[in-house]
Design a protein around this motif. Sequence first.
Motif, PDB file in Angstrom:
ATOM      1  N   SER A  59      -6.023   8.196  -1.750  1.00 17.55           N
ATOM      2  CA  SER A  59      -5.103   9.029  -1.424  1.00 17.55           C
ATOM      3  C   SER A  59      -3.977   8.698  -2.089  1.00 17.55           C
ATOM      4  CB  SER A  59      -4.952   8.912  -0.269  1.00 17.55           C
ATOM      5  OG  SER A  59      -4.185   7.681  -0.220  1.00 17.55           O
ATOM      6  N   TRP A  60      -2.873   9.501  -2.060  1.00 24.52           N
ATOM      7  CA  TRP A  60      -1.437   9.356  -2.794  1.00 24.52           C
ATOM      8  C   TRP A  60      -0.903   8.100  -2.379  1.00 24.52           C
ATOM      9  CZ3 TRP A  60       3.192   7.983  -1.272  1.00 24.52           C
ATOM     10  CH2 TRP A  60       3.178   7.923   0.309  1.00 24.52           C
ATOM     11  N   LEU A  61      -1.302   7.286  -1.705  1.00 31.78           N
ATOM     12  CA  LEU A  61      -0.485   6.155  -1.398  1.00 31.78           C
ATOM     13  C   LEU A  61      -1.538   4.792  -2.031  1.00 31.78           C
ATOM     14  CD1 LEU A  61       1.654   4.510   0.076  1.00 31.78           C
ATOM     15  CD2 LEU A  61      -0.012   4.550   1.913  1.00 31.78           C
ATOM     16  N   GLY A  62      -2.695   4.560  -1.688  1.00 31.00           N
ATOM     17  CA  GLY A  62      -3.550   4.484  -2.543  1.00 31.00           C
ATOM     18  C   GLY A  62      -3.722   4.252  -4.024  1.00 31.00           C
ATOM     19  N   LEU A  70      -1.087   5.194  -6.020  1.00 29.89           N
ATOM     20  CA  LEU A  70      -0.350   4.521  -5.265  1.00 29.89           C
ATOM     21  C   LEU A  70       0.163   2.569  -5.976  1.00 29.89           C
ATOM     22  CD1 LEU A  70       2.874   5.081  -6.868  1.00 29.89           C
ATOM     23  CD2 LEU A  70       3.729   5.094  -4.255  1.00 29.89           C
ATOM     24  N   GLY A  71      -0.768   2.486  -5.202  1.00 27.98           N
ATOM     25  CA  GLY A  71      -1.021   0.471  -4.347  1.00 27.98           C
ATOM     26  C   GLY A  71      -1.462   0.112  -5.867  1.00 27.98           C
ATOM     27  N   MET A  72      -2.779   1.086  -6.359  1.00 27.11           N
ATOM     28  CA  MET A  72      -3.541   0.795  -7.082  1.00 27.11           C
ATOM     29  C   MET A  72      -2.363   0.490  -8.430  1.00 27.11           C
ATOM     30  SD  MET A  72      -6.567  -0.040  -5.830  1.00 27.11           S
ATOM     31  CE  MET A  72      -5.464  -1.223  -5.210  1.00 27.11           C
ATOM     32  N   VAL A  73      -1.862   1.683  -8.526  1.00 27.42           N
ATOM     33  CA  VAL A  73      -0.735   1.319 -10.207  1.00 27.42           C
ATOM     34  C   VAL A  73       0.085  -0.242 -10.011  1.00 27.42           C
ATOM     35  CG1 VAL A  73       1.552   2.527 -11.051  1.00 27.42           C
ATOM     36  CG2 VAL A  73      -1.006   3.784 -10.678  1.00 27.42           C
ATOM     37  N   GLY A  74       0.681   0.332  -8.874  1.00 26.21           N
ATOM     38  CA  GLY A  74       1.566  -1.194  -8.513  1.00 26.21           C
ATOM     39  C   GLY A  74       0.479  -2.884  -8.999  1.00 26.21           C
ATOM     40  N   LEU A  75      -0.133  -2.651  -8.140  1.00 26.88           N
ATOM     41  CA  LEU A  75      -1.723  -4.039  -8.346  1.00 26.88           C
ATOM     42  C   LEU A  75      -1.854  -3.696  -9.682  1.00 26.88           C
ATOM     43  CD1 LEU A  75      -2.961  -6.193  -6.805  1.00 26.88           C
ATOM     44  CD2 LEU A  75      -4.723  -4.164  -7.208  1.00 26.88           C
ATOM     45  N   THR A  76      -1.497  -3.063 -10.454  1.00 26.75           N
ATOM     46  CA  THR A  76      -2.239  -3.067 -11.915  1.00 26.75           C
ATOM     47  C   THR A  76      -0.980  -3.935 -12.571  1.00 26.75           C
ATOM     48  OG1 THR A  76      -3.721  -1.081 -12.090  1.00 26.75           O
ATOM     49  CG2 THR A  76      -2.973  -1.855 -13.707  1.00 26.75           C
ATOM     50  N   ALA A  77       0.620  -3.348 -12.670  1.00 25.57           N
ATOM     51  CA  ALA A  77       1.332  -3.862 -13.215  1.00 25.57           C
ATOM     52  C   ALA A  77       1.651  -4.928 -12.645  1.00 25.57           C
ATOM     53  CB  ALA A  77       2.663  -3.024 -12.445  1.00 25.57           C
TER      54      ALA A  77
END
Length: 149
Positions: free
Chosen positions: A83-86, A88-95
């Motif tokens: 999902s868009w939230l998931g 977005l969370g994975m991109v944040g986790l990657t960063a």
Amino acid sequence: MSIMQDSREATMEGRRTDGTPIRRPLSPHLQVYDMMQLTSAMSIAGRITGVVWTVGMVILVWWLVATAAGPGAYDAVSWFLTSWLGVLGMVGLTAAAWYHTLNGVRHLAWDAGYGYDLPSTYKSGRAVLIATAVMTVLTWLVAIIAWAS
């Protein structure tokens, strides 16, 4: 001679190099630090990304347990993570993962005695920020290309 009311008071007593007595603070407080200063901001960000990493490990365990639990549980986790939230969370986790790792390498260099002077500290701090952005984008480009094929 006065009687100490609090045992912490003993750590507050000290002397300057010329012998004059002084009272030291118990510890530095947030009011002392300039949060807009690169070194302070990066130190705090290192701690925050450590917490984000922990949340990421909880998500990994959730995904692994769902994978072992069967198709229904796996589909639910997959739905959330795609999902868009998931995403977005994975991109944040990657960063967060890249920042925490690169900042950790920076700290290892400091522990070895390199780059601890102020100009080098700022230079390596900027390098960590730039490398975090570049590596996050590259990671997601590779992931998107792998998903597409």
